[in-house]
Design a protein around this motif. Structure first.
Motif, PDB file in Angstrom:
ATOM      1  N   ASN A  11      35.841 -25.091  48.601  1.00 10.15           N
ATOM      2  CA  ASN A  11      36.407 -24.528  47.377  1.00 10.15           C
ATOM      3  C   ASN A  11      36.341 -23.001  47.447  1.00 10.15           C
TER       4      ASN A  11
ATOM      5  N   GLY B 234      34.677 -20.732  45.751  1.00 10.14           N
ATOM      6  CA  GLY B 234      33.333 -20.156  45.728  1.00 10.14           C
ATOM      7  C   GLY B 234      32.669 -20.211  47.087  1.00 10.14           C
ATOM      8  N   GLU B 235      32.816 -21.331  47.767  1.00 11.45           N
ATOM      9  CA  GLU B 235      32.258 -21.478  49.115  1.00 11.45           C
ATOM     10  C   GLU B 235      32.951 -20.522  50.096  1.00 11.45           C
TER      11      GLU B 235
ATOM     12  N   LYS C 212      31.639 -16.953  49.490  1.00 12.53           N
ATOM     13  CA  LYS C 212      30.297 -16.859  50.091  1.00 12.53           C
ATOM     14  C   LYS C 212      30.405 -16.707  51.601  1.00 12.53           C
TER      15      LYS C 212
ATOM     16  N   ASN D 286      23.019 -14.448  44.472  1.00 11.51           N
ATOM     17  CA  ASN D 286      23.590 -15.561  43.714  1.00 11.51           C
ATOM     18  C   ASN D 286      24.931 -15.994  44.284  1.00 11.51           C
ATOM     19  N   ILE D 287      25.742 -15.033  44.691  1.00 13.16           N
ATOM     20  CA  ILE D 287      27.045 -15.364  45.278  1.00 13.16           C
ATOM     21  C   ILE D 287      26.845 -16.098  46.600  1.00 13.16           C
TER      22      ILE D 287
ATOM     23  N   ASN E 125      24.709 -19.900  43.223  1.00 12.10           N
ATOM     24  CA  ASN E 125      25.748 -19.761  42.215  1.00 12.10           C
ATOM     25  C   ASN E 125      27.154 -19.898  42.798  1.00 12.10           C
ATOM     26  N   ARG E 126      27.409 -19.207  43.893  1.00 10.37           N
ATOM     27  CA  ARG E 126      28.709 -19.222  44.581  1.00 10.37           C
ATOM     28  C   ARG E 126      29.880 -18.849  43.682  1.00 10.37           C
ATOM     29  N   SER E 127      29.636 -17.967  42.746  1.00 12.41           N
ATOM     30  CA  SER E 127      30.689 -17.526  41.846  1.00 12.41           C
ATOM     31  C   SER E 127      30.621 -16.014  41.726  1.00 12.41           C
TER      32      SER E 127
ATOM     33  N   THR F  91      32.872 -12.438  40.125  1.00 11.44           N
ATOM     34  CA  THR F  91      34.039 -11.895  39.431  1.00 11.44           C
ATOM     35  C   THR F  91      34.855 -11.074  40.417  1.00 11.44           C
TER      36      THR F  91
ATOM     37  N   GLU G  55      41.325 -26.605  42.400  1.00 12.80           N
ATOM     38  CA  GLU G  55      40.254 -26.580  41.410  1.00 12.80           C
ATOM     39  C   GLU G  55      40.540 -27.574  40.287  1.00 12.80           C
TER      40      GLU G  55
END
Length: 79
Positions: free
Chosen positions: A2, A4-5, A8, A38-39, A43-45, A47, A77
């Protein structure tokens, strides 16, 4: 994978290519180390403005950040 992954993985890839630690990237970009952790951790999120700051620290454009095979064929998503 996805988005977020992929973000990262791209951050880690760029750090590895430049022999940078997450700590060094956070200093160079002005993004707190906890945010970068966190990223690249649980969290992998992130902005878009955080990604832009990381790009500024890395000396690349946001277009260069997303110009990677990692962002091709991402999972949808919405299902």
């Amino acid at each position: 994978m996805n988005v977020g992954e992929a973000v990262k993985a791209r951050i880690l890839q760029l750090c590895q290519e430049r022999n940078l630690s997450i700590n060094k990237l956070s200093h160079m970009s002005g993004v707190t180390q906890s945010t970068v952790n966190n990223i690249s951790g649980r969290n992998r999120s992130a902005t878009v403005s955080t990604i832009q700051k990381l790009c500024d620290g890395l000396g690349i454009t946001i277009e260069e950040f997303f110009h990677s095979e990692l962002f091709r064929n991402l999972e949808q998503e919405l299902k």
